[in-house]
Design an enzyme around this catalytic site. Structure first.
Site, PDB file in Angstrom:
ATOM      1  N   TRP A  43       0.829  -1.221   0.000  1.00  0.00           N
ATOM      2  CA  TRP A  43       0.000   0.000   0.000  1.00  0.00           C
ATOM      3  C   TRP A  43       0.850   1.251   0.000  1.00  0.00           C
ATOM      4  O   TRP A  43       0.508   2.248  -0.640  1.00  0.00           O
ATOM      5  CB  TRP A  43      -0.973  -0.008   1.173  1.00  0.00           C
ATOM      6  CG  TRP A  43      -2.001  -1.090   1.039  1.00  0.00           C
ATOM      7  CD1 TRP A  43      -2.200  -2.140   1.881  1.00  0.00           C
ATOM      8  CD2 TRP A  43      -2.963  -1.243  -0.026  1.00  0.00           C
ATOM      9  NE1 TRP A  43      -3.215  -2.935   1.414  1.00  0.00           N
ATOM     10  CE2 TRP A  43      -3.698  -2.410   0.255  1.00  0.00           C
ATOM     11  CE3 TRP A  43      -3.261  -0.513  -1.177  1.00  0.00           C
ATOM     12  CZ2 TRP A  43      -4.723  -2.869  -0.572  1.00  0.00           C
ATOM     13  CZ3 TRP A  43      -4.276  -0.961  -2.002  1.00  0.00           C
ATOM     14  CH2 TRP A  43      -4.994  -2.117  -1.706  1.00  0.00           C
ATOM     15  N   LYS A  47     -11.224  -1.593   7.916  1.00  0.00           N
ATOM     16  CA  LYS A  47     -10.378  -2.490   8.696  1.00  0.00           C
ATOM     17  C   LYS A  47     -10.693  -2.361  10.187  1.00  0.00           C
ATOM     18  O   LYS A  47     -10.994  -3.334  10.844  1.00  0.00           O
ATOM     19  CB  LYS A  47      -8.888  -2.183   8.478  1.00  0.00           C
ATOM     20  CG  LYS A  47      -8.213  -2.820   7.272  1.00  0.00           C
ATOM     21  CD  LYS A  47      -8.744  -2.421   5.946  1.00  0.00           C
ATOM     22  CE  LYS A  47      -8.082  -3.040   4.756  1.00  0.00           C
ATOM     23  NZ  LYS A  47      -7.225  -2.166   4.000  1.00  0.00           N
ATOM     24  N   ASP A  67      -1.087   7.056   6.106  1.00  0.00           N
ATOM     25  CA  ASP A  67      -2.167   6.107   5.815  1.00  0.00           C
ATOM     26  C   ASP A  67      -2.302   5.184   7.029  1.00  0.00           C
ATOM     27  O   ASP A  67      -1.447   4.332   7.263  1.00  0.00           O
ATOM     28  CB  ASP A  67      -1.803   5.308   4.549  1.00  0.00           C
ATOM     29  CG  ASP A  67      -2.852   4.254   4.184  1.00  0.00           C
ATOM     30  OD1 ASP A  67      -3.849   4.111   4.920  1.00  0.00           O
ATOM     31  OD2 ASP A  67      -2.662   3.584   3.140  1.00  0.00           O
TER      32      ASP A  67
HETATM   33  C1  LIG Z   1      -6.797  -1.770   2.687  1.00  0.00           C
HETATM   34  C2  LIG Z   1      -5.777  -0.708   2.608  1.00  0.00           C
HETATM   35  C3  LIG Z   1      -5.772   0.244   1.577  1.00  0.00           C
HETATM   36  C4  LIG Z   1      -6.778   0.229   0.460  1.00  0.00           C
HETATM   37  O1  LIG Z   1      -7.960   0.790   0.890  1.00  0.00           O
HETATM   38  P1  LIG Z   1      -9.162   1.149  -0.125  1.00  0.00           P
HETATM   39  O2  LIG Z   1     -10.234   1.579   0.811  1.00  0.00           O
HETATM   40  O3  LIG Z   1      -9.469  -0.099  -0.875  1.00  0.00           O
HETATM   41  O4  LIG Z   1      -8.689   2.245  -0.995  1.00  0.00           O
HETATM   42  C5  LIG Z   1      -4.816   1.240   1.623  1.00  0.00           C
HETATM   43  N1  LIG Z   1      -3.900   1.292   2.602  1.00  0.00           N
HETATM   44  C6  LIG Z   1      -3.856   0.389   3.599  1.00  0.00           C
HETATM   45  C7  LIG Z   1      -2.817   0.507   4.649  1.00  0.00           C
HETATM   46  C8  LIG Z   1      -4.794  -0.632   3.629  1.00  0.00           C
HETATM   47  O5  LIG Z   1      -4.754  -1.536   4.619  1.00  0.00           O
END
Ligand SMILES: *Cc1c(COP(=O)(O)O)cnc(C)c1O
Length: 365
Positions: free
Chosen positions: A103, A198, A174
């Protein structure tokens, strides 16, 4: 009794049962409206109360200082990957990105599309298959940097920054897969974003926390309105129709988090779950092998490990499923097993899995 499994999926992931039951109770008649929350106007006072409560609870649980705004946006982390450089990399401003996993790399590549040479690679552990985080001395952060982007928890690889990267520059982070796993100091962050699916709620809501000076950087008058953080901030995330049901469930999860003692109580649970799992892995080094090579970098949210053979891995997945545990198959690029132990996974759930793992070694080791 309704049938419920033990859910170890990486995302979307399990939600606290009381948050779901509250939604069930209120589904047909929300706040005395005679309608579900999905059926009422986002301008109604009943919906606005939920919206404002979700924002207030985010601020309260994370102890967010008053010079920050909490935004509830759409498009997941993916849209944020683009919105960040579009809004923040104006007038030659530069940013340094730390690439620690699948990611983080995506965030870097998307930022590059917008920012070109102004987006720099501060460090990467890709050569090591992302099996550990870069060390402080492996990071190269420019003195002229506007912000340092990192991914607090690497969902795929199972590494996590327990201590954030060393820099005097503001962070942009993020936190999709570990926001609210514990309390932390928000003040060093210019911007935090997290897709809810998550650790916070269902997919469709992206919790975004932005500091006032970062909001002021967003001069981008030429961007389409939806892409501008400033517009969402000015309209309290009601510029367009927000994902009302997702925000309602987010509110339910946050209210539940508060009711169980907030983030300190949640952290204690998370630490206990991680020590149970890593304890079992370390106890059987000839059978279970962790993916992450530095113990200090091991994630409390996603635990990746391998077994001696592919056959045993397949058997493990099938047999755990029979025992009522789902979502344990590793990410396709890594293989093995991934146990995602987000906030909604209980200590008891992990104890059940660890008992299974012990028994599995006895039978197959
Ligand atoms: C799951 C995840 C993403 C992707 O998220 P989307 O909502 O599908 O854009 C991005 N960064 C991290 C750290 C993730 O765990």
């Amino acid at each position: 009794m309704t049938h419920r499994v033990i859910n170890f999926y990486a995302g979307p992931a399990g939600l606290p049962l009381p948050a779901l039951q509250r939604a069930q109770d209120e589904l047909l008649d929300f706040a005395g409206t005679g309608m579900s929350v999905m059926e009422v106007s986002h301008r109604s006072k009943e919906y606005e109360a939920v919206h404002n409560e979700a924002i207030a609870l985010t601020k309260e649980l994370l102890n967010i200082p008053s010079n920050f705004k909490v935004l509830l946006l759409q498009g997941g982390a993916h849209l944020s990957f683009g919105m960040i450089p579009l809004n923040l990399l104006r007038n030659g401003r530069k940013a340094d990105y730390i690439v620690t996993g699948n990611w983080a790399e995506k965030a870097y590549k998307e930022a590059k599309l917008v920012g070109g040479d102004n987006v720099r690679l501060a460090g990467s552990s890709k050569d090591l298959k992302f099996a550990r985080l870069p060390k402080a001395e492996e990071l190269n952060i420019g003195q002229d940097s506007g912000f340092v982007h990192f991914t607090s928890n690497n969902t795929v690889e199972g590494t996590q920054w327990k201590e954030f990267p060393k820099t005097d520059k503001p962070y942009v982070c993020d936190m999709s897969s570990d926001i609210m796993w514990r309390p932390f100091d928000v003040s060093n962050f210019g911007l935090i974003y997290a897709g809810a699916q998550k650790n916070l709620g269902p997919s469709g809501v992206t919790v975004t926390i932005i500091r006032e000076d970062f909001l002021e950087m967003c001069e981008a008058q030429d961007l389409p309105s939806y892409l501008r953080y400033k517009i969402h901030a000015e309209k309290d995330s009601l510029y367009n129709t927000p994902p009302t049901f997702g925000i309602y469930l987010l509110r339910n999860v946050l209210a539940y988090n508060k009711s169980i003692g907030g983030l300190s109580a949640i952290e204690a649970n998370n630490q206990q779950k991680a020590s149970l799992l890593y304890g079992c892995i370390d106890k059987h080094p000839g059978f279970y092998k962790g993916f992450v090579t530095e113990k200090a970098d091991r994630s409390v949210m996603n635990v990746d490990f391998f077994m001696p053979t592919e056959e045993l891995t397949a058997t493990f997945v099938t047999e755990t499923k029979k025992a009522g545990m789902v979502g344990l198959k590793g990410y396709r690029d890594i293989g093995g097993i991934r146990v995602s132990t987000y906030n909604a996974v209980s200590v008891k759930d992990v104890e059940t899995l660890v008992d299974f793992m012990e028994e599995f070694v006895r039978k197959n080791g």
